[in-house]
Enzyme design. Structure first.
Site: not given
Lengths: 483, 421
Positions: A49, A52, A340
């Protein structure tokens, strides 16, 4: 003759839903498909969550560009969609000389990627910011633009806003093939159904490579990488931002983070696995996660854990996001390998996909009545007593608490069931309202939610599921017999 | 809304407290989140209630009904279908319900009687998948006994707590198969009588020193992997057994439900998970009392009722200004093999006037002659020999007024339990 869509988006995760929403600005007929019974059922429902900042990816990569770009879009996006987003800042924590060197490398990389506000802070400043941090901390890389979001909230809000702007959503619709004509992709096949479309956007998460194979593209593969997590009770949650250890080549390491609802969450580890459905948690994995997290925050108490879960990252074979129109299969736009920082990059990915479609010849005429604003349904727990009283006066069901730990009312649950993207099972309600996500983990609310779902869906209780067909909550009435 | 005493929760503790207070001519309001009074008793349709208080073997609803009638006769008012959202340290209570919206109650005294909740799969971090078909035993009990639904067909039950054992029998009655009850300790966690009446009488296999190593199944539970554990409760590799089933029930402990108490800033006891109370069931906040499973988890309802009566009486005395002058306070300390002692503190005056009752639980079972002692400094105040002690069975002792004279120069007493020589 069935209708023809302009674009069919395969996969209703955060990327697919934001793509559908971005496309809904234009005069287009759009279909959003997912094999699960709700949106947000794959990687988007089980991740850290974190939004970045963008100092991790190698400069020049899609990951770097879209991460920094996506991060910058978050404030406006979440304001428009009414989604919890908090720029709480993130810290990479150094414990050794090598770590301190790594911070310097990350700082330089971040600056090259265009991350704003990065700086290295002292041990004292780190301890002031997060008093529970391991006192052996030497220094940290502080990133003010890093933050956290409610990933369910974002995905569902994007889907709802897309629907409000004319997108059609079909769930429990698994793509089993592609329609093709003279080399061009012309739609999708889902079992016995088929949907014709001028373009197909493949945002199928860990399955994106399989959709590509349906188009004859087999150069790109996705390997699932599992990550396991702990969620801690909100009342025993020691951190208020995001703490990373120094990264390793395969992973950003085990993170200790707060969530938008104030729980501390830790994870993930990184384990390459075979099955794209294997979201098991393992005793070894959980040990690894706890051990890693306690290196950052030694006081984390496993007795305050309320939930463990695991999610899969869609690790692509090129090491970068693959976002492009397929040369050998015109009409197909691949959005694959979105590991990610996929959540952070998602808003920028959506815009990139719109541009690719434009480049591929899709005519984009803005819609005059496009409305980017989605007003979130009432959240009882966040209201003042005066606002609560007013809400209950309009609908008494807001006066009945169904989930006591998270203070979720029957009114909110009914609203979720009848929302623009209807919640048709227990987990779908949980993702929209937090019902059952507190310390008693549904112990109190499950029988009540079962009753509400059966009533609102007009089905017998035995048809009510946790997360779609096959996950029924009860098997029969007590006075019935099995046949 | 006005009242002298507000009682949060209408289980056995809340009903007894409300009745006891109302019988002292103060106005009492019970706030209950269900649509009827009685709390969890309403879903406990098995018998075994009231043996101590009524010398009768009642079901949960029967037991509740007796107190509901007493409460009504005493003039207790009730706010049903109503959830307490907040209690402030000044005793203002905010309640919500569908009829009245938000109600503010500002009583002169409060009795907290919220009971307890069950430990969950998340708290145990049980490995495996997360399919449908994992319930706490109490949730399953509500589904079966109140809602009328079977949560599954083939069950494994983890934990030998009372609710788990009772559900093993209940589910068997309803045509389900209980494959195993697994207990990770080498001894029973609930009452022996429940083992006899619910497990042994129905030939349900109960295995000690085993736990659940993994839950399997994608959408619905397909199997549970059981594993033996060593003395440190660590799984022993190679002892796994795959048990096909569609439901896993958890009966692995109860946690006093003290979110409200904590938010009010009441001092808590980490050993019990409940507020620190004195012999009047008074908490660290003046005018706020607590009783029942919210203080510590009891094994018999009769004792919950008695604790509720004490709390209700004390709340009424507080309203009427009859609070005893606060004299010297004595702490009770859990000593050798004692996990918890309640009350955690008592007044020396109370002891001298009428004696004080202590309730305690042991850490480890001792299945032979055992000695319980209460000492102050070096003076032994109380001694009792027990045939055995078990963690699942609460011990209650009465300290007599005459021992009070030994406490004038000390501020604590220590309770020890050890094998008798």
């Amino acid at each position: 003759m069935s209708e023809v869509y302009d674009v069919a988006v395969v996969g209703a995760g955060v990327v697919g839903c934001l793509i559908a929403r971005a496309l809904s600005r234009y005069q287009l007929k759009i279909l959003l498909l997912d094999k699960e019974a709700d949106v947000c059922c794959g990687a988007s429902k089980a991740n850290t969550a974190i939004v970045h900042a963008g100092y991790d990816p190698k400069p020049g990569t899609q990951k770097a560009i879209l991460n920094v770009g996506g991060n910058a879009m978050y404030d406006q996006l979440c304001t428009e969609l009414g989604v919890h987003f908090l720029r709480c800042g993130t810290y990479v924590v150094a414990f050794s000389d090598d770590d301190v060197q790594t911070l310097d490398d990350l700082l330089k990389r971040g600056q090259r990627n265009g991350v704003p506000g990065l700086r290295i802070i002292s041990r004292e400043e780190m301890i002031r910011a997060e008093p529970h941090i391991n006192p052996e901390v030497r220094a940290a890389l502080y990133t003010p633009s890093g933050g956290i979001v409610d990933p369910f909230g974002l995905t569902i809000a994007a889907a709802e806003n897309a629907v409000a702007n004319g997108v059609e959503v079909r769930l429990e619709t698994e793509v089993t093939g592609l329609l093709r004509h003279e080399g061009r992709v012309k739609g999708v096949v889902a079992g016995t159904q088929s949907f014709r479309s001028h373009f197909v956007v493949n945002a199928a998460g860990v399955y994106a490579d399989e959709i590509m194979r349906m188009a004859g593209l087999d150069g790109f593969t996705i390997r699932p990488r599992r990550g396991e997590y702990f969620v801690f009770d909100r009342e025993m949650s020691p951190v208020r931002s995001v703490l990373f250890p120094c990264p390793t080549p395969v992973s950003k390491g085990i993170v200790v983070t707060t969530t938008t609802h104030g729980n501390t969450m830790v994870g993930p580890n990184a384990q390459d696995i075979e099955s794209k459905e294997d979201t098991r948690v393992t005793a070894e994995g959980l040990d690894e996660v706890l051990h890693g997290a306690q290196r950052l925050v030694p006081s984390l108490d496993p007795r305050a854990v309320i939930r463990v879960f695991a999610g899969l990252r869609a690790v692509g074979s090129t090491g970068d996001f693959l976002i492009e129109a397929a040369r050998e299969a015109p009409g197909l736009i691949n959005v694959a390998g979105i590991e990610s920082p996929g959540l952070s990059a998602a808003p920028a990915i959506a815009e990139r996909v719109v541009e690719i479609l434009r480049e591929e010849g899709l005519a984009l005429y803005p819609k005059s009545d496009y409305n980017p604003i989605r007003v979130p349904p009432p959240d009882f727990s966040e209201l003042s007593h005066r606002e609560r009283a007013a809400l209950i006066a309009t609908d008494p069901r807001y006066g009945r608490i169904v989930c006591r730990c998270e203070t979720v009312t029957e009114g909110e649950i009914v609203a979720a069931i009848h929302g623009l993207v209807p919640a048709r099972n227990y987990d779908a309600i949980k993702r929209r309202t937090r019902c059952g996500s507190g310390r008693c983990q549904g112990g109190f609310d499950t029988p009540r939610v079962l009753e509400i779902l059966a009533r609102e869906l007009g089905c017998p209780a035995t048809k009510v599921t946790l997360n779609g067909p096959g996950s029924e909550l009860v098997v029969r009435g007590t006075k019935e017999v099995d046949h | 809304m006005t009242t002298d005493v507000a009682v949060v929760g209408s289980g056995p503790a809340g009903l007894a407290a409300a009745t006891a207070a109302a019988e002292r001519e103060v106005s009492v309001l019970i706030i209950e989140r269900e649509i009827e009074l009685g709390g969890i008793l309403q879903q406990c349709i098995h018998n075994g209630f009231g043996v101590e208080i009524f010398a009768q073997d009642l079901t949960g609803p029967e037991y509740a009904q007796r107190y509901i009638e007493r409460a009504r006769q005493a003039g207790v008012q009730a706010l049903l279908d109503s959830m307490v959202l907040d209690v402030l340290p000044d005793r203002r209570i905010y309640v919500t319900n569908p009829r009245d919206g938000i109600v503010e109650v500002h009583p002169k005294a409060i009795v907290l009687a919220m009971g307890c909740r069950e430990r969950t799969r998340g708290a145990l971090a049980i490995p495996g998948t997360r399919p449908a078909g994992v319930y706490t035993a109490g949730t399953a009990q509500r589904l079966v006994n109140i809602e009328g639904y079977m949560p599954g067909r083939r069950f494994v039950i983890l934990g030998s707590g009372d609710i788990g054992m009772i559900m093993a029998r209940r589910l068997t009655f309803e045509g389900a198969v209980v494959e195993r009850v697994l207990e990770n300790m080498p001894y029973l966690n609930g009452l022996s009588r429940n083992y006899v009446q619910c497990i042994r009488d129905y030939n349900i296999p109960l295995e000690f020193c085993r736990t659940v190593a993994e839950v399997r199944g994608r959408k619905r539970v397909e199997a549970v992997v059981s594993v033996a554990v060593d003395e440190q409760r660590r799984p022993i590799p190679g002892t796994e057994e795959v048990i096909p089933c569609d439901t896993l029930l958890l009966s692995v402990g109860l946690i006093p439900e003290n979110e409200l108490s904590r938010r009010m800033g009441i001092h808590m006891d980490p050993a019990t998970g409940g507020p620190i109370v004195d012999e009047r069931m008074g908490t660290s906040l003046r005018g706020v009392f607590a009783a029942g499973n919210v203080v510590h988890v009891y094994d018999l309802v009769d004792w919950v009722t008695r604790a509720g009566e004490v709390a209700g009486r004390s709340a009424a005395e507080h309203v009427l200004g009859l609070d005893r002058a606060s004299g010297k306070r004595i702490r009770t300390v859990a000593g050798k093999n004692v996990r918890l002692v309640v009350p955690q503190v008592f007044g020396l005056d109370a002891l001298l006037e009428q004696g004080v009752q202590l309730q305690l639980r042991v850490r480890q079972p001792i299945e032979e002659k055992t000695r319980l002692t209460v000492t102050a400094e070096t003076k032994e105040l109380f001694r009792k020999t027990l045939r055995y002690v078990r963690p699942g069975e609460m011990i209650q002792i009465e300290m007599e007024p005459r021992v009070g004279r030994w406490l004038e120069n000390t501020d604590s007493v220590v309770v020890d339990i050890a094998k008798a020589d």
